[in-house]
Motif scaffolding. Structure first.
Motif, PDB file in Angstrom:
ATOM      1  N   SER A 145     -13.651 -18.315 -31.815  1.00  0.00           N
ATOM      2  CA  SER A 145     -14.460 -17.805 -32.810  1.00  0.00           C
ATOM      3  C   SER A 145     -14.141 -16.231 -33.028  1.00  0.00           C
ATOM      4  O   SER A 145     -13.979 -15.531 -32.047  1.00  0.00           O
ATOM      5  N   ASN A 146     -13.802 -15.843 -34.177  1.00  0.00           N
ATOM      6  CA  ASN A 146     -13.871 -14.228 -34.457  1.00  0.00           C
ATOM      7  C   ASN A 146     -14.955 -13.797 -35.330  1.00  0.00           C
ATOM      8  O   ASN A 146     -15.121 -12.752 -35.810  1.00  0.00           O
ATOM      9  N   ASN A 147     -15.933 -14.531 -35.319  1.00  0.00           N
ATOM     10  CA  ASN A 147     -17.251 -14.224 -36.126  1.00  0.00           C
ATOM     11  C   ASN A 147     -17.000 -13.649 -37.554  1.00  0.00           C
ATOM     12  O   ASN A 147     -17.631 -12.595 -38.133  1.00  0.00           O
TER      13      ASN A 147
ATOM     14  N   LYS B 143     -20.238 -14.599 -39.638  1.00  0.00           N
ATOM     15  CA  LYS B 143     -21.547 -14.317 -39.113  1.00  0.00           C
ATOM     16  C   LYS B 143     -22.397 -13.794 -40.109  1.00  0.00           C
ATOM     17  O   LYS B 143     -22.315 -12.871 -40.997  1.00  0.00           O
TER      18      LYS B 143
ATOM     19  N   ARG C 299     -15.775 -25.414 -38.745  1.00  0.00           N
ATOM     20  CA  ARG C 299     -15.132 -24.049 -38.450  1.00  0.00           C
ATOM     21  C   ARG C 299     -15.947 -23.174 -38.905  1.00  0.00           C
ATOM     22  O   ARG C 299     -16.062 -22.076 -38.283  1.00  0.00           O
TER      23      ARG C 299
ATOM     24  N   GLU D 212     -18.504 -22.465 -36.410  1.00  0.00           N
ATOM     25  CA  GLU D 212     -17.799 -22.076 -35.250  1.00  0.00           C
ATOM     26  C   GLU D 212     -17.973 -20.029 -35.455  1.00  0.00           C
ATOM     27  O   GLU D 212     -17.961 -19.536 -34.643  1.00  0.00           O
ATOM     28  N   GLU D 213     -17.760 -20.036 -36.675  1.00  0.00           N
ATOM     29  CA  GLU D 213     -17.251 -18.619 -36.983  1.00  0.00           C
ATOM     30  C   GLU D 213     -18.567 -17.940 -37.479  1.00  0.00           C
ATOM     31  O   GLU D 213     -18.649 -16.538 -37.928  1.00  0.00           O
TER      32      GLU D 213
ATOM     33  N   ASP E   4      -9.013 -23.478 -41.432  1.00  0.00           N
ATOM     34  CA  ASP E   4      -8.638 -22.092 -40.817  1.00  0.00           C
ATOM     35  C   ASP E   4      -8.619 -21.372 -42.184  1.00  0.00           C
ATOM     36  O   ASP E   4      -9.142 -20.062 -42.357  1.00  0.00           O
TER      37      ASP E   4
END
Length: 291
Positions: free
Chosen positions: A2-4, A7, A29, A32-33, A231
């Protein structure tokens, strides 16, 4: 990993039927992000599929809606904003269905009532989603709406049938509505032209397994998988693509720009010496009359 990227963002995802669905992978995904989402499908698809299990997995509310029905969409968007605590930031339209394909009707012999259904479900529903969202002022500034398409919108593919017409209309709607939504509210609208992908819908296309093999041989990078498409969707929902709109974005390993690859040519040459069994029966076998 995860790269946020999402968010604090909120979204609606249409079409997550089972783990093979691209929409399912996008929902996972997005969660997760860092995003929170609601999931939507037709009530019958929710009953027959596994959408409720996904809802439990990512803590997402599942809201049944027929995307061709404006009242259902108004209810969906209203309940989504209530569940998510405000306006939304992204929408995924992953909806497609052709009764002509399911019934084996050839493109030169379409049932036009079926065609109306194909276009309504697979393309016009996208316009309805955008129109309802705009009228309800449901999407935040710099929000993102993405629909899934296929290269058959530009090129002829045997067996893809009236879904090709639906995808062409889908992409046109993205351009036309993208201008309006972008100018008025900085909302971007794009389509992703994905590689043929093993899903419930994809498997309904005649000769799909051969199409999958052909595109794999043709594409310099090979077919893009459903996970890789997810993605890509995440990047389009994120703030990293704030100035990308009205585009049909090919996510197909380079297939859309190819003429002939060595791998495909070699496979073709291997088959030149093979004689179809039907050649011994009659000059023009029925199974080849539309080839």
């Amino acid at each position: 990993m995860s790269n946020n990227l999402l968010k604090g963002k909120k979204g609606i995802i249409f079409g997550a039927l089972n783990p093979d669905s691209i929409a399912w992978k996008v929902a996972v995904r997005a969660h997760e992000e860092g995003a929170t989402v609601t999931l939507s499908n037709t009530p019958v698809a929710i009953r027959m599929g596994e959408t409720n299990q996904l809802g439990e997995q990512i803590n997402a509310e599942v809201i049944g809606a027929d995307a061709t029905n404006v009242e259902d969409l108004e209810n969906l968007i209203s309940k989504s904003m209530e569940a998510l605590g405000g306006k939304i930031d992204f929408i995924l339209h992953s909806i497609g269905m052709s009764p002509n394909v399911r019934k084996g009707r050839h493109y030169s012999d379409l049932d036009y009532n079926y065609l109306d259904k194909t276009l309504d479900v697979s393309a016009v529903s996208f316009h309805k989603v955008l129109q309802v969202a705009r009228k309800m002022d449901a999407i935040n500034e710099w929000g993102s709406v993405v629909a899934l398409s296929y290269v058959a919108a530009q090129r002829s593919f045997f067996g893809y049938n009236d879904m090709a017409d639906a995808k062409a209309l889908l992409e046109s709607i993205a351009r036309s509505f993208g201008y309006i939504y972008g100018r008025e509210r900085n909302v971007r609208v794009n389509t992703i032209s994905q590689s043929p992908t093993i899903t419930t819908a994809g498997n309904g296309v005649k000769g799909f397994d051969r199409l999958l093999d052909f595109s794999e041989r043709m594409s310099p990078l090979g077919n893009a998988t459903g996970d890789e498409c997810a993605d890509y969707c995440i990047t389009l929902f994120s703030d990293l693509t704030k100035k990308v709109t009205m585009q049909n974005l090919f996510h197909d390993g380079g297939f859309s720009n190819m003429g002939m690859s060595l791998r495909a040519l070699e496979q073709y040459e291997k088959g030149l010496d093979k004689i179809c069994a039907c050649d011994n029966e009659k000059p023009h076998a029925d199974e080849h009359r539309y080839d």
